[in-house]
Design a protein around this motif. Structure first.
Motif, PDB file in Angstrom:
ATOM      1  N   ALA A  30       0.900  -1.096  -0.041  1.00  0.00           N
ATOM      2  CA  ALA A  30      -0.098   0.018  -0.077  1.00  0.00           C
ATOM      3  C   ALA A  30       0.860   1.225   0.013  1.00  0.00           C
ATOM      4  N   LEU A  31       2.072   1.186   0.737  1.00  0.00           N
ATOM      5  CA  LEU A  31       3.013   2.464   0.838  1.00  0.00           C
ATOM      6  C   LEU A  31       4.442   2.005   0.419  1.00  0.00           C
ATOM      7  N   ARG A  32       4.887   2.913  -0.282  1.00  0.00           N
ATOM      8  CA  ARG A  32       6.310   2.687  -0.424  1.00  0.00           C
ATOM      9  C   ARG A  32       7.156   2.588   0.937  1.00  0.00           C
ATOM     10  N   PRO A  33       8.152   1.707   0.928  1.00  0.00           N
ATOM     11  CA  PRO A  33       8.728   1.628   2.216  1.00  0.00           C
ATOM     12  C   PRO A  33       9.599   2.833   2.740  1.00  0.00           C
ATOM     13  N   ASP A  34      10.145   3.612   1.905  1.00  0.00           N
ATOM     14  CA  ASP A  34      10.986   4.811   2.141  1.00  0.00           C
ATOM     15  C   ASP A  34       9.876   5.770   2.814  1.00  0.00           C
ATOM     16  N   THR A  35       8.649   5.873   2.509  1.00  0.00           N
ATOM     17  CA  THR A  35       7.619   6.787   3.179  1.00  0.00           C
ATOM     18  C   THR A  35       7.513   6.430   4.505  1.00  0.00           C
ATOM     19  N   VAL A  36       7.003   5.001   4.627  1.00  0.00           N
ATOM     20  CA  VAL A  36       6.932   4.445   5.838  1.00  0.00           C
ATOM     21  C   VAL A  36       7.964   4.718   6.936  1.00  0.00           C
ATOM     22  N   LEU A  37       9.152   4.409   6.281  1.00  0.00           N
ATOM     23  CA  LEU A  37      10.494   4.526   7.358  1.00  0.00           C
ATOM     24  C   LEU A  37      10.414   6.077   7.699  1.00  0.00           C
ATOM     25  N   GLY A  38      10.182   7.146   6.946  1.00  0.00           N
ATOM     26  CA  GLY A  38      10.111   8.445   7.466  1.00  0.00           C
ATOM     27  C   GLY A  38       9.244   8.873   8.381  1.00  0.00           C
ATOM     28  N   CYS A  39       7.960   8.388   7.957  1.00  0.00           N
ATOM     29  CA  CYS A  39       6.656   8.916   8.754  1.00  0.00           C
ATOM     30  C   CYS A  39       6.754   7.857  10.247  1.00  0.00           C
ATOM     31  N   SER A  40       7.493   6.859  10.205  1.00  0.00           N
ATOM     32  CA  SER A  40       7.232   6.114  11.448  1.00  0.00           C
ATOM     33  C   SER A  40       8.225   6.783  12.576  1.00  0.00           C
ATOM     34  N   THR A  41       9.385   7.303  11.910  1.00  0.00           N
ATOM     35  CA  THR A  41      10.364   7.972  12.760  1.00  0.00           C
ATOM     36  C   THR A  41       9.479   9.407  13.547  1.00  0.00           C
ATOM     37  N   LEU A  42       8.826  10.018  12.565  1.00  0.00           N
ATOM     38  CA  LEU A  42       7.953  11.084  13.141  1.00  0.00           C
ATOM     39  C   LEU A  42       7.061  10.648  14.330  1.00  0.00           C
ATOM     40  N   LEU A  43       6.337   9.645  14.037  1.00  0.00           N
ATOM     41  CA  LEU A  43       5.373   9.110  15.182  1.00  0.00           C
ATOM     42  C   LEU A  43       6.138   8.578  16.429  1.00  0.00           C
ATOM     43  N   LEU A  44       7.420   8.148  16.108  1.00  0.00           N
ATOM     44  CA  LEU A  44       8.258   7.773  17.265  1.00  0.00           C
ATOM     45  C   LEU A  44       8.475   8.883  18.263  1.00  0.00           C
ATOM     46  N   GLY A  45       8.981   9.856  17.325  1.00  0.00           N
ATOM     47  CA  GLY A  45       8.816  11.227  17.873  1.00  0.00           C
ATOM     48  C   GLY A  45       7.897  11.897  18.784  1.00  0.00           C
ATOM     49  N   ALA A  46       6.637  11.756  18.213  1.00  0.00           N
ATOM     50  CA  ALA A  46       5.535  12.256  18.833  1.00  0.00           C
ATOM     51  C   ALA A  46       5.121  11.392  20.016  1.00  0.00           C
ATOM     52  N   ALA A  47       5.661  10.172  19.879  1.00  0.00           N
ATOM     53  CA  ALA A  47       5.489   9.241  21.257  1.00  0.00           C
ATOM     54  C   ALA A  47       6.143   9.483  22.315  1.00  0.00           C
ATOM     55  N   LEU A  48       7.533   9.894  22.173  1.00  0.00           N
ATOM     56  CA  LEU A  48       8.327  10.446  23.012  1.00  0.00           C
ATOM     57  C   LEU A  48       8.111  11.644  23.948  1.00  0.00           C
ATOM     58  N   LEU A  49       7.418  12.913  22.892  1.00  0.00           N
ATOM     59  CA  LEU A  49       6.750  13.857  23.424  1.00  0.00           C
ATOM     60  C   LEU A  49       5.679  13.817  24.255  1.00  0.00           C
ATOM     61  N   LEU A  50       4.729  12.974  23.775  1.00  0.00           N
ATOM     62  CA  LEU A  50       3.679  12.653  24.660  1.00  0.00           C
ATOM     63  C   LEU A  50       4.154  11.954  26.115  1.00  0.00           C
ATOM     64  N   ALA A  51       5.223  10.972  26.164  1.00  0.00           N
ATOM     65  CA  ALA A  51       5.608  10.497  27.172  1.00  0.00           C
ATOM     66  C   ALA A  51       6.273  11.531  28.087  1.00  0.00           C
ATOM     67  N   ALA A  52       6.799  12.646  27.559  1.00  0.00           N
ATOM     68  CA  ALA A  52       7.446  13.606  28.552  1.00  0.00           C
ATOM     69  C   ALA A  52       6.560  14.348  29.256  1.00  0.00           C
ATOM     70  N   THR A  53       5.192  14.333  28.861  1.00  0.00           N
ATOM     71  CA  THR A  53       4.107  15.142  29.712  1.00  0.00           C
ATOM     72  C   THR A  53       3.954  14.341  31.149  1.00  0.00           C
ATOM     73  N   GLU A  54       4.626  13.061  31.095  1.00  0.00           N
ATOM     74  CA  GLU A  54       4.384  12.365  32.357  1.00  0.00           C
ATOM     75  C   GLU A  54       2.979  12.340  32.906  1.00  0.00           C
ATOM     76  N   ARG A  55       1.945  12.271  32.207  1.00  0.00           N
ATOM     77  CA  ARG A  55       0.505  11.977  32.435  1.00  0.00           C
ATOM     78  C   ARG A  55       0.087  10.673  32.113  1.00  0.00           C
ATOM     79  N   ALA A  56      -0.650   9.940  32.988  1.00  0.00           N
ATOM     80  CA  ALA A  56      -1.053   8.538  32.690  1.00  0.00           C
ATOM     81  C   ALA A  56      -1.632   8.156  31.171  1.00  0.00           C
ATOM     82  N   TRP A  57      -2.628   9.281  30.867  1.00  0.00           N
ATOM     83  CA  TRP A  57      -3.314   9.030  29.739  1.00  0.00           C
ATOM     84  C   TRP A  57      -2.257   9.182  28.423  1.00  0.00           C
ATOM     85  N   ALA A  58      -1.449  10.293  28.670  1.00  0.00           N
ATOM     86  CA  ALA A  58      -0.240  10.429  27.739  1.00  0.00           C
ATOM     87  C   ALA A  58       0.632   9.230  27.581  1.00  0.00           C
TER      88      ALA A  58
END
Length: 434
Positions: free
Chosen positions: A280-308
């Motif tokens: 469905a998607l080019r692997p190069d596109t998936v690789l780039g988008c996945s790193t952005l999602l991982l960055g967003a996950a770390l930003l959420l974790a940095a809020t130190e809230r349970a729901w985040a």
């Protein structure tokens, strides 16, 4: 190769890969628990699995060269699995009985066999399935890593709790050895077809240099390798911070392991969905988008809230699973056939180094500021995303379709994977490595 035979071969491949990788993921925590039970300090107990990991990263390129040069790579993989399982058993026997330096030396000697369980095995996938089935098989192969990450540590703790810490190491060694028949039976040619013998190979050191040159000069490999290694630094930060987040937000450091289990479960679920539409998607596109999602996950974790934290766990797994699948797809696509085993094992070693750097950075940083450490990890993920955009074809570098050995990526001395045509200038037996 008929469809029924191909399906059986793929099932055998996936079954062996799952057993070996669950055993591998189990061995680290099992050795740690066994070391503590033998009366060692926490630092000494942790040094044994760390020595296995470090020597595996350092020995990966050489193992990949040997795999690429082998007329029957499945036999080499099988021998490596058997020796690695036996080494774990020897380490178990020596813990607390021999001087610690001897145990550490044994771990360093056994570590270079470790790539047989990861990149070495994955590099064999095009031998098992035809080219038109590689995309879906690649997703299924990546799912075995997700499943191992989910089951391995949990199984180590369960077995240790029921039968004692040494039993955990014994079970991990048994699981690795259980994969030996599947490795031994791997086909010797692309799509299960036989391969004609080729001219003599260059010296080992020349193949080592060519493998590193391919990773550096083939644009797709350079981009994917650099991005994945930088992303793994962020992953090492998250791994180190998980128990600290558990203590700070969830009421106990032990609850931090639930976050890691949640990441593995989400990764498995994401790849399960991806397996239904692997193209469905080019692997190069998936690789780039996945790193952005991982960055967003770390930003959420940095809020130190349970729901985040819950949202960050789901988001990190949703990114990690497809990211690994995309990385494998790019290596399958762009690695020169005669160097494919080395590309996979070297790439795995470099990723391990990235994780090690991330954990080393996170320790002292987290002592000062846990949110700041997580923001640092998010920064590495952002850099990885930039690498996906900025690293590409440059003047003087190899064009897609060229290789350091005169073979097209995905092809080799016998031509493109599975074509059976000879290509002038190819050097070595026409093997296809995933």
């Amino acid at each position: 190769m008929d469809k029924g035979h191909g399906l059986r071969a793929l099932r055998a491949y996936l079954g062996g890969a799952t057993a070996a990788r669950v055993g591998d993921e189990m061995s680290g925590p099992a050795l740690l628990l066994a070391g503590l039970a033998a009366g060692g300090s926490a630092s000494r107990a942790a040094a044994v699995p760390a020595a296995l990991m470090v020597s595996a990263a350092a020995g990966g390129p050489l193992f990949g060269v040997l795999l690429d040069r082998s007329a029957r790579p499945g036999r080499l993989l099988g021998a490596a699995l058997g020796c690695y399982g036996a080494a774990l058993a020897v380490l178990l026997v020596t813990l607390g009985r021999l001087p610690f330096a001897c145990t550490l030396l044994l771990a360093l000697l056994a570590g270079p066999l470790g790539p047989a369980l990861s990149g070495g095995w994955t590099s064999q996938l095009p031998r098992v399935v035809p080219a038109n089935g590689l995309a879906r098989a690649n997703v299924l192969d990546a799912m075995t890593y997700d499943l191992a990450s989910l089951l391995g540590p949990a199984l180590a703790g369960t077995v240790a709790g029921l039968s004692g810490a040494p039993a955990g190491v014994a079970v991990s060694a048994a699981l690795i050895c259980l994969a030996l028949p599947s490795a031994w039976a791997l086909p010797v040619g692309p799509g299960g077809r036989a391969v004609r013998p080729g001219p003599p190979r260059a010296p080992v050191r020349a193949d080592l240099a060519a493998g590193f040159r391919a990773i550096r000069r083939v644009p797709g490999l350079a981009r994917a390798t650099a991005a994945s290694v930088v992303s793994c630094v962020g992953g090492g930060v998250l791994l180190t911070c998980a128990p600290l987040l558990g203590a700070a937000v969830l009421g106990g450091a032990g609850h931090g392991t639930l976050l890691l289990s949640g990441v593995a479960a989400s990764a498995l679920a994401a790849n399960t969905v991806l397996a239904r539409c692997p193209r469905a998607l080019r692997p190069d596109t998936v690789l780039g988008c996945s790193t952005l999602l991982l960055g967003a996950a770390l930003l959420l974790a940095a809020t130190e809230r349970a729901w985040a934290l819950v949202a960050a766990t789901v988001l990190a797994g949703t990114a990690e699973g497809p990211q690994l699948t995309a990385l494998f797809a790019i290596r399958h696509r762009d690695a020169p056939a005669a160097l494919r085993g080395q590309v996979f094992t070297t790439g795995a070693g470099l990723k391990t180094a990235g994780y090690a750097l991330g954990t080393a950075l996170a320790g002292p940083l987290a002592a000062r500021s846990l949110p700041g450490t997580l923001l640092t990890g998010a920064g590495f993920e952002g850099v990885a995303a930039l690498v996906c955009v900025l690293v590409g074809p440059r003047r003087g570098r190899l064009r897609p379709g060229a290789s350091t050995h005169g073979d097209p990526p995905g092809g080799g001395p016998d031509g493109p994977a599975g074509s059976g045509r000879a290509v002038p200038g190819g050097d070595g037996p026409g093997r296809v490595r995933a």
